[in-house]
Design a protein around this motif. Structure first.
Motif, PDB file in Angstrom:
ATOM      1  N   ALA A 581       0.685  -1.177   0.023  1.00 26.34           N
ATOM      2  CA  ALA A 581      -0.117   0.032  -0.208  1.00 26.34           C
ATOM      3  C   ALA A 581       0.667   1.195  -0.031  1.00 26.34           C
ATOM      4  O   ALA A 581       0.467   2.352  -0.795  1.00 26.34           O
ATOM      5  N   LEU A 582       1.931   1.043   0.609  1.00 29.31           N
ATOM      6  CA  LEU A 582       2.672   2.380   0.734  1.00 29.31           C
ATOM      7  C   LEU A 582       3.541   2.660  -0.464  1.00 29.31           C
ATOM      8  O   LEU A 582       3.612   3.713  -1.017  1.00 29.31           O
ATOM      9  N   ILE A 583       3.866   1.518  -1.263  1.00 32.30           N
ATOM     10  CA  ILE A 583       4.265   1.671  -2.597  1.00 32.30           C
ATOM     11  C   ILE A 583       3.357   2.223  -3.624  1.00 32.30           C
ATOM     12  O   ILE A 583       3.765   3.027  -4.355  1.00 32.30           O
ATOM     13  N   GLN A 584       2.222   1.708  -3.423  1.00 33.09           N
ATOM     14  CA  GLN A 584       1.189   2.140  -4.282  1.00 33.09           C
ATOM     15  C   GLN A 584       0.838   3.813  -4.124  1.00 33.09           C
ATOM     16  O   GLN A 584       0.529   4.322  -4.871  1.00 33.09           O
ATOM     17  N   ASP A 585       0.935   4.429  -2.726  1.00 34.31           N
ATOM     18  CA  ASP A 585       0.860   5.420  -2.480  1.00 34.31           C
ATOM     19  C   ASP A 585       1.906   6.294  -2.593  1.00 34.31           C
ATOM     20  O   ASP A 585       2.170   7.595  -2.431  1.00 34.31           O
ATOM     21  N   GLN A 586       3.253   5.593  -3.204  1.00 35.80           N
ATOM     22  CA  GLN A 586       4.451   6.259  -3.631  1.00 35.80           C
ATOM     23  C   GLN A 586       5.081   6.965  -2.235  1.00 35.80           C
ATOM     24  O   GLN A 586       5.506   8.083  -2.199  1.00 35.80           O
ATOM     25  N   ARG A 587       4.677   6.307  -1.089  1.00 33.96           N
ATOM     26  CA  ARG A 587       5.174   6.631   0.305  1.00 33.96           C
ATOM     27  C   ARG A 587       6.356   5.742   0.491  1.00 33.96           C
ATOM     28  O   ARG A 587       6.965   6.052   1.895  1.00 33.96           O
ATOM     29  N   LEU A 588       6.892   5.075  -0.192  1.00 30.29           N
ATOM     30  CA  LEU A 588       7.886   4.049   0.049  1.00 30.29           C
ATOM     31  C   LEU A 588       9.222   4.379  -0.760  1.00 30.29           C
ATOM     32  O   LEU A 588       9.096   4.277  -2.022  1.00 30.29           O
ATOM     33  N   PRO A 589      10.439   4.779  -0.381  1.00 35.68           N
ATOM     34  CA  PRO A 589      11.538   5.180  -1.486  1.00 35.68           C
ATOM     35  C   PRO A 589      12.105   3.939  -2.166  1.00 35.68           C
ATOM     36  O   PRO A 589      11.988   2.831  -1.502  1.00 35.68           O
ATOM     37  N   MET A 590      11.800   3.661  -3.334  1.00 37.33           N
ATOM     38  CA  MET A 590      12.293   2.780  -4.226  1.00 37.33           C
ATOM     39  C   MET A 590      13.551   2.791  -5.274  1.00 37.33           C
ATOM     40  O   MET A 590      13.923   4.201  -5.009  1.00 37.33           O
ATOM     41  N   ARG A 611      16.778 -25.381  -6.218  1.00 41.19           N
ATOM     42  CA  ARG A 611      17.335 -26.606  -6.053  1.00 41.19           C
ATOM     43  C   ARG A 611      16.436 -27.640  -5.169  1.00 41.19           C
ATOM     44  O   ARG A 611      16.849 -28.783  -5.559  1.00 41.19           O
ATOM     45  N   LEU A 612      15.342 -27.482  -4.800  1.00 37.70           N
ATOM     46  CA  LEU A 612      14.705 -28.194  -3.977  1.00 37.70           C
ATOM     47  C   LEU A 612      13.428 -28.645  -4.873  1.00 37.70           C
ATOM     48  O   LEU A 612      12.898 -27.735  -5.605  1.00 37.70           O
ATOM     49  N   HIS A 613      12.875 -29.750  -4.611  1.00 38.70           N
ATOM     50  CA  HIS A 613      11.759 -30.168  -5.249  1.00 38.70           C
ATOM     51  C   HIS A 613      10.521 -29.743  -4.551  1.00 38.70           C
ATOM     52  O   HIS A 613       9.532 -29.212  -5.083  1.00 38.70           O
ATOM     53  N   GLN A 614      10.349 -29.703  -3.305  1.00 37.77           N
ATOM     54  CA  GLN A 614       9.542 -29.042  -2.499  1.00 37.77           C
ATOM     55  C   GLN A 614       9.920 -28.384  -1.269  1.00 37.77           C
ATOM     56  O   GLN A 614      10.963 -28.494  -0.946  1.00 37.77           O
ATOM     57  N   PRO A 615       9.377 -27.200  -0.934  1.00 31.66           N
ATOM     58  CA  PRO A 615       8.137 -26.541  -1.824  1.00 31.66           C
ATOM     59  C   PRO A 615       8.478 -26.178  -3.030  1.00 31.66           C
ATOM     60  O   PRO A 615       9.390 -25.774  -3.303  1.00 31.66           O
ATOM     61  N   GLN A 616       7.418 -25.959  -4.030  1.00 35.82           N
ATOM     62  CA  GLN A 616       7.742 -25.431  -5.346  1.00 35.82           C
ATOM     63  C   GLN A 616       8.312 -24.069  -5.527  1.00 35.82           C
ATOM     64  O   GLN A 616       7.629 -23.171  -4.873  1.00 35.82           O
ATOM     65  N   ALA A 617       9.449 -23.883  -6.062  1.00 36.02           N
ATOM     66  CA  ALA A 617       9.925 -22.649  -6.018  1.00 36.02           C
ATOM     67  C   ALA A 617       8.969 -21.589  -6.664  1.00 36.02           C
ATOM     68  O   ALA A 617       8.225 -21.932  -7.748  1.00 36.02           O
ATOM     69  N   LEU A 618       9.012 -20.467  -6.367  1.00 41.27           N
ATOM     70  CA  LEU A 618       8.249 -19.252  -6.863  1.00 41.27           C
ATOM     71  C   LEU A 618       9.038 -18.295  -7.629  1.00 41.27           C
ATOM     72  O   LEU A 618      10.219 -18.231  -7.546  1.00 41.27           O
ATOM     73  N   PHE A 619       8.230 -17.689  -8.753  1.00 41.00           N
ATOM     74  CA  PHE A 619       9.059 -16.935  -9.514  1.00 41.00           C
ATOM     75  C   PHE A 619       8.709 -15.455  -9.617  1.00 41.00           C
ATOM     76  O   PHE A 619       7.612 -15.207  -8.988  1.00 41.00           O
ATOM     77  N   HIS A 620       9.174 -14.481 -10.081  1.00 40.50           N
ATOM     78  CA  HIS A 620       8.714 -13.177 -10.146  1.00 40.50           C
ATOM     79  C   HIS A 620       7.352 -12.939 -10.695  1.00 40.50           C
ATOM     80  O   HIS A 620       6.542 -12.007 -10.314  1.00 40.50           O
ATOM     81  N   SER A 621       7.201 -13.629 -11.814  1.00 37.35           N
ATOM     82  CA  SER A 621       5.968 -13.625 -12.289  1.00 37.35           C
ATOM     83  C   SER A 621       4.692 -14.145 -11.357  1.00 37.35           C
ATOM     84  O   SER A 621       3.584 -13.468 -11.502  1.00 37.35           O
ATOM     85  N   ASP A 622       4.969 -14.871 -10.401  1.00 36.52           N
ATOM     86  CA  ASP A 622       3.998 -15.251  -9.445  1.00 36.52           C
ATOM     87  C   ASP A 622       3.790 -14.096  -8.599  1.00 36.52           C
ATOM     88  O   ASP A 622       2.629 -13.774  -7.913  1.00 36.52           O
ATOM     89  N   PHE A 623       4.884 -13.448  -8.089  1.00 35.63           N
ATOM     90  CA  PHE A 623       4.852 -12.200  -7.268  1.00 35.63           C
ATOM     91  C   PHE A 623       3.920 -11.271  -7.901  1.00 35.63           C
ATOM     92  O   PHE A 623       2.840 -10.567  -7.197  1.00 35.63           O
ATOM     93  N   GLU A 624       4.113 -10.887  -9.260  1.00 36.42           N
ATOM     94  CA  GLU A 624       3.493  -9.800  -9.783  1.00 36.42           C
ATOM     95  C   GLU A 624       1.984 -10.281  -9.892  1.00 36.42           C
ATOM     96  O   GLU A 624       1.069  -9.457  -9.695  1.00 36.42           O
ATOM     97  N   ARG A 625       1.510 -11.428 -10.043  1.00 42.85           N
ATOM     98  CA  ARG A 625       0.272 -11.814 -10.175  1.00 42.85           C
ATOM     99  C   ARG A 625      -0.492 -11.598  -8.884  1.00 42.85           C
ATOM    100  O   ARG A 625      -1.550 -11.091  -8.751  1.00 42.85           O
ATOM    101  N   ASN A 627       0.328  -9.597  -6.493  1.00 45.91           N
ATOM    102  CA  ASN A 627       0.424  -8.333  -6.133  1.00 45.91           C
ATOM    103  C   ASN A 627      -0.287  -7.276  -6.952  1.00 45.91           C
ATOM    104  O   ASN A 627      -0.338  -6.107  -6.725  1.00 45.91           O
ATOM    105  N   GLN A 628      -1.043  -7.911  -8.021  1.00 46.13           N
ATOM    106  CA  GLN A 628      -1.819  -7.174  -8.966  1.00 46.13           C
ATOM    107  C   GLN A 628      -3.188  -6.756  -8.209  1.00 46.13           C
ATOM    108  O   GLN A 628      -3.939  -7.654  -8.113  1.00 46.13           O
ATOM    109  N   LEU A 629      -3.374  -5.454  -8.086  1.00 45.29           N
ATOM    110  CA  LEU A 629      -4.648  -4.927  -7.617  1.00 45.29           C
ATOM    111  C   LEU A 629      -5.577  -4.630  -8.756  1.00 45.29           C
ATOM    112  O   LEU A 629      -5.136  -4.077  -9.712  1.00 45.29           O
ATOM    113  N   ASP A 630      -6.784  -4.683  -8.372  1.00 44.80           N
ATOM    114  CA  ASP A 630      -7.737  -4.354  -9.314  1.00 44.80           C
ATOM    115  C   ASP A 630      -7.772  -2.924  -9.316  1.00 44.80           C
ATOM    116  O   ASP A 630      -7.562  -2.088  -8.429  1.00 44.80           O
TER     117      ASP A 630
END
Length: 714
Positions: A581-590, A611-625, A627-630
């Protein structure tokens, strides 16, 4: 242009040139060696030749011999550069004999000088234990080089012998444990003498003799009758008692340290109880030492860093930052406190208990001495703490995840699996004997072993389902256990990143998002294994509801840990939403566009999990999905969602704080700190929604790995 090069020409005839003087093409070497019978070498100026050759080289070209590899280049010392050549550090070299001639090593010292020397030597000893070299710390005291220099100095002679013996014992412990890295400990003695012919008992006897003398001095000052050979320490009778107590406390602490290490070195934890007495005795003396630090001379004689200058010549000089005597005593107390933590190793050992204890000790960032002692106690005679077979402890911990208790270790596949688990888990226990930075790096290397174990566990679960299905309360007991241990490693690595200050503010929402995911995996895994096992065991019990409830509480050893895990997960999720929320409001230095993108940072932080089989590794695309707000969702709703997470965490904290029996004091303090953090973050969000112009202050690692967000100036 002001550089000049010269070479020497020998009287040796060209046809008699040695192989060293002739290159592979038969040409005479540009730099010829001087024959032994030459008294006056004939120097020739080759500056113009070097410069003309240099002009023919292009950028990046270098003339080197074939034998001059990268290893030689990295190992080479640049002579006449103070940064590389210790002989060029502009300090005149001093020898012991020269110091005696100049009167820098008086054979008789005043009480103030003795106290000052003791305090300074103690500070240097703490520096040595923190990873500095012996030559640049303890042996910068010139009195330490020769015993005869202190033989006529009362009290200081036994003190110096005790310091030497402590160094010898500490070095032996560290070398045997073999868990140190170059920043932890430098084992080289530089040819210095530690007086190995004197035994610990003889040193302790000399310390006791000196202590008894001081006790007689105190009696003399009180007007009591003492033997005729007891004389006053100095002329001022009003300060006699204070000086005697100051010396006595320093000698007692020195004796307590030697005795404590001797007890902690005993195998199979046999000396833990005996070690408490000297440790507590030493801790009682430290307040006296602090109170009498001002009695010591501010510039005691006999200390000079140049005395060991020539010993460091083969290596680049390493800067040593001196510490004050006050800090030296503080580190001494910290060392004793860590010894007490070692003495509190659990008697009824289980792997979860042992890991929690080792983790707590590691969190206090002990130096190499407690860590080496701890490792030798944990692994003793091929048993944990010298008492418990590792495979027995592993099987006991697997029972909580549904492994049938009736299953015999003699079943060959299970025996092989437990053996492989033992090898992997021993490396996990060994982690806690490393410094915090090395722990984080080492965890990455362990993932390969645990990935193999995950495959092995899947095969073993299939074997159990085929042969022991009727005894199973959980379909994948071993896979669940391995997954639980693996996630613990992953969480530990991410938490260490906070402690080591590796993360910047602009990427924290990535870290908290992944922490939320891992904690969720861990919690769900325990729900389908540990809780299911406890419920099944409860169903077998006969009796009333109260009996069943008591059985469940007794049988589920993870109840408190699961609730604490939920609290941490809710705080992590709340912080992720708050930062989003702070990033969306541009209140967090990026970070700026030309710097690393978030996708690159995500790759750097989490790629080792693949390197591990479990838990399944996440990617940045998973984070973007995720983190996407309507477009219709306003930040107020995100703030409200974060507040809900903090509210749930606060309720869990209250539940744990009021449980019976009460938690240990350290855990209660941690929970109280977490409660203050979630309340502060909730209040800050509430104020932000009322006034968007408020300025924020971010405190990283305010409580563990969690971020505190508050208004500036409050």
């Amino acid at each position: 242009s002001d550089l000049h090069f010269s070479t020497m020409s020998s009287t040796t005839p060209p046809d008699q040139a040695t192989p060293a003087q002739t290159d592979e093409h038969g040409a005479s070497s540009k730099l010829e060696t001087v024959a032994e019978h030459d008294e006056t070498p004939n120097w020739k100026d080759v500056t113009s030749t070097i410069k003309s050759l240099g002009q023919e080289l292009n950028v990046g070209e270098l003339i080197i011999a074939e034998s001059f590899s990268l290893f030689e280049a990295m190992s080479a010392v640049e002579i006449m550069d103070p940064k590389m050549d210790s002989g060029m550090v502009g300090v005149e070299h001093l020898t012991i004999d020269c110091a005696i001639e100049k009167g820098l090593l008086p054979q008789q010292l005043s009480v103030e000088q003795i106290i000052g020397c003791m305090d300074q030597l103690t500070a240097l000893e703490m520096m040595y234990m923190d990873g500095n070299s012996l030559a640049q710390t303890i042996f910068t005291c010139m009195y330490m080089h020769r015993d005869e220099l202190t033989s006529s100095i009362k009290f200081f002679g036994p003190f110096c012998k005790a310091v030497k013996k402590t160094v010898e014992v500490v070095r032996s412990v560290v070398m045997r444990a073999d868990v140190f890295d170059e920043e932890d400990f430098l084992p080289s003695l530089f040819g210095l003498d530690l007086g190995g012919w004197i035994t610990e008992d003889e040193v302790i006897a000399e310390l006791l003799s000196a202590e008894n003398y001081l006790l007689e001095v105190i009696k003399l000052n009180k007007g009591l009758e003492v033997s005729a050979d007891i004389v006053a320490l100095q002329d001022d009778s009003s300060k006699e008692h204070q000086f005697a107590e100051a010396l006595l406390a320093r000698l007692r602490v020195r004796r307590a340290l030697l005795l404590a290490i001797a007890c902690l070195r005993k195998l199979a934890c046999q000396g833990l109880e005996d070690a408490r007495k000297p440790i507590n005795f030493g801790l009682l003396q430290l307040p006296i030492i602090r109170k009498t630090l001002s009695l010591g001379s501010s510039e005691p004689p006999g200390f000079d860093a140049s005395i060991t200058k020539l010993l460091l010549a083969p290596c680049p000089p390493r800067a040593v930052k001196a510490i004050s005597t006050v800090e030296g005593i503080d580190r001494f107390e910290h060392l004793f406190q860590q010894f007490l933590q070692i003495c509190a190793l659990p008697e009824n050992c289980t792997l979860p208990k042992l890991i929690r204890h080792l983790s707590a000790l590691s969190l206090s960032q002990p130096n190499i001495v407690p860590r080496s002692l701890l490792l030798r106690l944990v692994f003793c005679e091929e048993k944990v703490l010298g008492k418990f077979p590792m495979q027995m402890l592993l099987k006991d911990s697997m029972l909580d995840f549904g492994l049938p208790p009736t299953l015999n270790d003699a079943v060959e596949p299970l025996s092989d699996f437990l053996y492989k688990c033992r090898l992997a888990y021993e490396q996990v226990l060994r982690l806690y004997s490393m410094n915090r930075a090395r722990q984080r790096r080492r965890i990455t290397k362990l993932y390969d072993d645990w990935a193999i174990l995950q495959n092995e566990a899947d095969h073993m679960d299939s074997f159990l389902m085929q042969n022991f299905a009727s005894s199973l309360t959980c379909t994948h007991p071993l896979s669940s256990w391995v997954l639980d241990q693996t996630v613990d490693l992953m969480l530990n690595q991410l938490h260490l990143g906070f402690e080591l200050e590796l993360y910047s503010l602009c990427e924290l929402h990535l870290i908290y998002w992944y922490l939320d995911f891992l904690m969720g995996v861990k919690h769900k895994n325990r729900e389908i294994s540990v809780d299911k096992v406890a419920t099944a065991a409860e169903g077998k019990k006969k009796g009333g509801v109260r009996k069943k409830e008591n059985a469940k509480k007794k049988l589920n050893p993870w109840a408190t840990q699961n609730l604490l895990l939920e609290i941490h997960q809710n705080i992590s999720r709340g912080l992720y939403r708050l930062l989003s929320a702070l990033i969306q409001d541009q209140r967090l230095p990026m970070s700026k566009p030309q710097q690393e993108s978030l996708a690159t940072r995500f790759e750097h932080r989490f790629k080792m999990f693949r390197r591990l089989h479990q838990p399944q590794a996440l990617f940045h695309s998973d984070f973007e999905r995720s983190n996407q707000l309507d477009p219709d969702v306003k930040t107020e709703k995100v703030y409200s969602s974060a507040s809900d997470c903090f509210r749930v965490a606060k309720a869990g904290i209250e539940q744990l704080l009021h449980r019976e029996p009460p938690l240990p004091q350290t855990e209660q303090t941690h929970l109280q700190d977490l409660a203050r953090l979630v309340v502060t973050n909730t209040v800050t969000m509430s104020l932000l929604q009322r006034d968007a112009n408020l300025k924020l202050d971010f405190q990283m690692n305010a409580v563990g790995s969690f971020l505190l967000v508050k208004l500036k100036g409050r």
